[in-house]
Design an enzyme around this catalytic site. Structure first.
Site, PDB file in Angstrom:
ATOM      1  N   GLU A 175       0.833  -1.213   0.000  1.00 44.19           N
ATOM      2  CA  GLU A 175       0.000   0.000   0.000  1.00 44.19           C
ATOM      3  C   GLU A 175       0.857   1.248   0.000  1.00 44.19           C
ATOM      4  OE1 GLU A 175       0.810   1.593   2.965  1.00 44.19           O
ATOM      5  OE2 GLU A 175       1.829  -0.240   3.528  1.00 44.19           O
ATOM      6  N   GLU A 318       4.452  -0.594   1.584  1.00 48.92           N
ATOM      7  CA  GLU A 318       4.545  -0.735   0.118  1.00 48.92           C
ATOM      8  C   GLU A 318       4.483  -2.197  -0.345  1.00 48.92           C
ATOM      9  OE1 GLU A 318       8.076   0.960  -1.519  1.00 48.92           O
ATOM     10  OE2 GLU A 318       7.779   2.936  -0.629  1.00 48.92           O
TER      11      GLU A 318
END
Length: 349
Positions: A175, A318
């Site tokens: 994310e 991430e």
């Protein structure tokens, strides 16, 4: 809602018979029993997920969901919101943490704009599935409607399903979203039935009010919105994030298609808790990658009933932890495929 319901209905228990056979084989490989530790349990889990003794992991992808958050208005972070936009572009270029680590195992990075405030250029290599330009401010009301929360889940399902149809047989979740440790902690507080003070961390950088202000914002958002702790979609809608819903959808789709999915750190773990609250059998399809440095990570892992395989003092997000875990999962497959049993090599034990 039709897609979400159809996906839920496809999720089954792991193949216990195959897991029993896999465990028997692992225990008879030419090594001392249990000597390869977690590699052995991963191999057995993969057999249960895929229904195959020798699971193949030859096409990998990490789906990175990007979105902004209305709660940014409350000053919970020192980072400018434009960072979400800038880093989403960089993730698509493969130059951030997740991309550089993913190169080790040749994993594809799939970057999705599910709710970035700024407009992503059409030629940026980002899949545009924007539901809205960031959530609403959960400190003043629901982050999104229930319909928007379901749509976020379904975007995740659609993206993951497309990758699986293209041959991907190992997924990871990641994310990007400035302020997203705030809604993640709010969700975790509701599901763990604990005060935000116990689990709130610094995230990527605290605002001027410091940790105490961030805790107050989370505590007040829960009090204002009163999310139902037994309804994952309600929690997601009231104090969640679009990227959190998107990742939960990826996990639901992976389980529905008998594909293992690797969970990253805190925010990904919270997404996993949302997915599991919608369909508990999802937990069996998850592999947790690393123990995040965020304070809520331990509680999130406990609620999932999963022990992260790595302790690397990481908290980037991430999908970086998932990328780091991919080679270990490949090693578990190689063990199963390439190591013979004592019987196969004619050795007596």
């Amino acid at each position: 809602m039709n897609l979400l319901q159809q996906t839920i209905e496809k999720i089954t228990n792991l193949d216990q018979d195959m897991m029993t056979k896999a465990r028997q084989r692992v225990d008879s490989l030419i090594k001392p029993p249990k000597s390869l530790g977690k590699l052995e349990s991963i191999a057995v889990q993969l057999s249960g997920i895929t229904g195959e003794m020798f699971s193949s992991i030859d096409k990998k992808a990490i789906i990175v969901m990007a979105a902004d958050h209305g709660v940014y208005e409350e000053g919970v972070t020192s980072n400018p919101q434009i960072v979400t936009f800038a880093q989403t572009l960089n993730i698509a270029k493969g130059i951030t943490g997740v991309g550089t680590i993913a190169k080790v195992s040749g994993a594809k990075i799939v970057t999705v704009d599910i709710g970035v405030k700024e407009e992503i250029p059409g030629d940026a290599g980002v899949i545009i599935r924007k539901i809205k330009k960031g959530t609403d401010n959960m400190a003043k009301g629901p982050a999104m409607t229930r319909e928007e929360a379901i749509k976020a889940l379904e975007v995740g399902i659609e993206i993951a399903t497309a990758e699986i149809q293209n041959g991907v047989n190992l997924l990871g979740t990641g994310e990007m979203g400035i302020s997203n440790t705030t809604p993640s902690t709010a969700i975790l507080s509701v599901l763990a039935n604990c005060d935000p003070k116990e689990i709130t961390g610094r995230g990527a950088g605290l605002g001027q009010g410091g940790l105490a202000h961030k805790i107050d914002v989370i505590r007040n958002a829960i009090a204002i919105n009163q999310p139902n702790p037994t309804d994952g979609i309600d929690i997601l809608a009231k104090v969640g994030g679009l990227e959190i819903g998107g990742m939960a959808g990826v996990m639901l789709a992976a389980a529905a298609n008998h594909v293992p999915v690797v969970v990253d750190g805190l925010i990904s773990s919270v997404s996993a808790l949302i997915a599991a609250s919608i369909e508990p059998k999802v937990k069996d399809y998850l592999i947790t990658s690393h123990a995040t440095e965020e304070p809520g990570g331990i509680i999130a892992s406990e609620l999932l009933g999963k022990e992260p395989m790595l302790k690397m003092d990481m908290c980037l997000g991430e999908g970086s932890g998932a990328a780091l875990a991919f080679p270990i999962i490949e090693a578990a497959c190689s063990m199963m495929i390439n190591m013979p049993t004592f019987e196969e090599v004619g050795m007596e034990i």
